[in-house]
Scaffold this motif. Structure first.
Motif, PDB file in Angstrom:
ATOM      1  N   ALA A  53       0.834  -1.204   0.000  1.00  0.00           N
ATOM      2  CA  ALA A  53       0.000   0.000   0.000  1.00  0.00           C
ATOM      3  C   ALA A  53       0.868   1.254   0.000  1.00  0.00           C
ATOM      4  O   ALA A  53       0.559   2.230  -0.694  1.00  0.00           O
ATOM      5  CB  ALA A  53      -0.936  -0.010   1.206  1.00  0.00           C
ATOM      6  N   ALA A  54       1.942   1.230   0.755  1.00  0.00           N
ATOM      7  CA  ALA A  54       2.861   2.376   0.779  1.00  0.00           C
ATOM      8  C   ALA A  54       3.463   2.581  -0.606  1.00  0.00           C
ATOM      9  O   ALA A  54       3.532   3.723  -1.092  1.00  0.00           O
ATOM     10  CB  ALA A  54       3.960   2.158   1.827  1.00  0.00           C
ATOM     11  N   ASP A  55       3.875   1.497  -1.243  1.00  0.00           N
ATOM     12  CA  ASP A  55       4.436   1.594  -2.592  1.00  0.00           C
ATOM     13  C   ASP A  55       3.425   2.213  -3.557  1.00  0.00           C
ATOM     14  O   ASP A  55       3.777   3.076  -4.360  1.00  0.00           O
ATOM     15  CB  ASP A  55       4.860   0.219  -3.111  1.00  0.00           C
ATOM     16  N   GLU A  56       2.164   1.773  -3.467  1.00  0.00           N
ATOM     17  CA  GLU A  56       1.117   2.311  -4.343  1.00  0.00           C
ATOM     18  C   GLU A  56       0.925   3.808  -4.138  1.00  0.00           C
ATOM     19  O   GLU A  56       0.585   4.520  -5.073  1.00  0.00           O
ATOM     20  CB  GLU A  56      -0.202   1.587  -4.091  1.00  0.00           C
ATOM     21  N   GLN A  57       1.138   4.266  -2.908  1.00  0.00           N
ATOM     22  CA  GLN A  57       0.960   5.679  -2.587  1.00  0.00           C
ATOM     23  C   GLN A  57       2.232   6.497  -2.768  1.00  0.00           C
ATOM     24  O   GLN A  57       2.228   7.703  -2.548  1.00  0.00           O
ATOM     25  CB  GLN A  57       0.466   5.824  -1.138  1.00  0.00           C
ATOM     26  N   GLY A  58       3.315   5.825  -3.132  1.00  0.00           N
ATOM     27  CA  GLY A  58       4.581   6.519  -3.287  1.00  0.00           C
ATOM     28  C   GLY A  58       5.233   6.860  -1.961  1.00  0.00           C
ATOM     29  O   GLY A  58       6.096   7.729  -1.886  1.00  0.00           O
ATOM     30  N   GLU A  60       7.424   5.680   1.511  1.00  0.00           N
ATOM     31  CA  GLU A  60       8.523   4.775   1.810  1.00  0.00           C
ATOM     32  C   GLU A  60       8.228   4.023   3.108  1.00  0.00           C
ATOM     33  O   GLU A  60       8.023   4.632   4.156  1.00  0.00           O
ATOM     34  CB  GLU A  60       9.823   5.579   1.954  1.00  0.00           C
ATOM     35  N   LEU A  61       8.155   2.709   3.012  1.00  0.00           N
ATOM     36  CA  LEU A  61       7.947   1.863   4.184  1.00  0.00           C
ATOM     37  C   LEU A  61       8.631   0.538   3.920  1.00  0.00           C
ATOM     38  O   LEU A  61       8.285  -0.165   2.969  1.00  0.00           O
ATOM     39  CB  LEU A  61       6.452   1.639   4.452  1.00  0.00           C
ATOM     40  N   TYR A  63       9.812  -3.394   4.962  1.00  0.00           N
ATOM     41  CA  TYR A  63       9.128  -4.551   5.542  1.00  0.00           C
ATOM     42  C   TYR A  63       9.350  -4.665   7.049  1.00  0.00           C
ATOM     43  O   TYR A  63       8.404  -4.924   7.796  1.00  0.00           O
ATOM     44  CB  TYR A  63       9.586  -5.815   4.811  1.00  0.00           C
ATOM     45  N   GLU A  64      10.576  -4.481   7.507  1.00  0.00           N
ATOM     46  CA  GLU A  64      10.843  -4.615   8.946  1.00  0.00           C
ATOM     47  C   GLU A  64      10.097  -3.553   9.753  1.00  0.00           C
ATOM     48  O   GLU A  64       9.582  -3.845  10.846  1.00  0.00           O
ATOM     49  CB  GLU A  64      12.335  -4.580   9.234  1.00  0.00           C
ATOM     50  N   SER A  65      10.004  -2.336   9.249  1.00  0.00           N
ATOM     51  CA  SER A  65       9.237  -1.288   9.942  1.00  0.00           C
ATOM     52  C   SER A  65       7.759  -1.635   9.962  1.00  0.00           C
ATOM     53  O   SER A  65       7.076  -1.435  10.973  1.00  0.00           O
ATOM     54  CB  SER A  65       9.440   0.073   9.263  1.00  0.00           C
ATOM     55  N   ALA A  66       7.266  -2.170   8.857  1.00  0.00           N
ATOM     56  CA  ALA A  66       5.862  -2.579   8.802  1.00  0.00           C
ATOM     57  C   ALA A  66       5.601  -3.711   9.793  1.00  0.00           C
ATOM     58  O   ALA A  66       4.587  -3.712  10.504  1.00  0.00           O
ATOM     59  CB  ALA A  66       5.492  -3.012   7.386  1.00  0.00           C
ATOM     60  N   ARG A  67       6.518  -4.670   9.870  1.00  0.00           N
ATOM     61  CA  ARG A  67       6.335  -5.772  10.823  1.00  0.00           C
ATOM     62  C   ARG A  67       6.359  -5.269  12.262  1.00  0.00           C
ATOM     63  O   ARG A  67       5.565  -5.721  13.087  1.00  0.00           O
ATOM     64  CB  ARG A  67       7.409  -6.855  10.637  1.00  0.00           C
ATOM     65  N   GLU A  68       7.233  -4.342  12.549  1.00  0.00           N
ATOM     66  CA  GLU A  68       7.277  -3.795  13.908  1.00  0.00           C
ATOM     67  C   GLU A  68       5.945  -3.118  14.247  1.00  0.00           C
ATOM     68  O   GLU A  68       5.453  -3.233  15.364  1.00  0.00           O
ATOM     69  CB  GLU A  68       8.435  -2.825  14.062  1.00  0.00           C
ATOM     70  N   TYR A  69       5.366  -2.428  13.284  1.00  0.00           N
ATOM     71  CA  TYR A  69       4.065  -1.787  13.494  1.00  0.00           C
ATOM     72  C   TYR A  69       2.980  -2.842  13.738  1.00  0.00           C
ATOM     73  O   TYR A  69       2.206  -2.748  14.693  1.00  0.00           O
ATOM     74  CB  TYR A  69       3.704  -0.920  12.283  1.00  0.00           C
TER      75      TYR A  69
END
Length: 106
Positions: A53-58, A60-61, A63-69
């Motif tokens: 979803a972050a990629d689609e919106q341009g 920057e996120l 994977y490790e940050s997303a997993r931590e969230y």
């Protein structure tokens, strides 16, 4: 939900997602393998979907940050404290689910 404007619908969807994360946080005994067997997604999938979803919106996120969230802590910490080895029964159920998915796609 069709009667709602896009901004309201997005706010409701975001609130529901945050509630799902709180629910998973409160139920750490629910293992990812259980989620995969029953629902064909897990916490790692949610993390990957956030990155997509972050990629689609341009945005920057990584994977490790997303997993931590999603996990509410670094993944390594969650894994060390809460992840259990899959039982032979869980492994068999997961493999059976994967086989059913393959058959359905054929």
């Amino acid at each position: 939900m069709q009667h709602l404007d896009d901004a309201t619908r997005t706010q409701l969807e975001a609130a529901a997602f945050r509630r799902l994360l709180r629910h998973l946080e409160a139920n750490k005994d629910v293992q990812n393998i259980d989620l995969m067997i029953l629902a064909d997604f897990c916490r790692n999938c949610l993390s990957k979907w956030l990155v997509a979803a972050a990629d689609e919106q341009g945005a920057e996120l990584d994977y490790e940050s997303a997993r931590e969230y999603v996990y509410g802590m670094p993944y390594a910490e969650w894994k060390a404290n809460y992840q259990q080895e899959a039982t032979p029964e869980q492994q068999a159920a997961f493999e059976a689910r994967q086989a059913r998915k393959q058959d359905a796609q054929s």
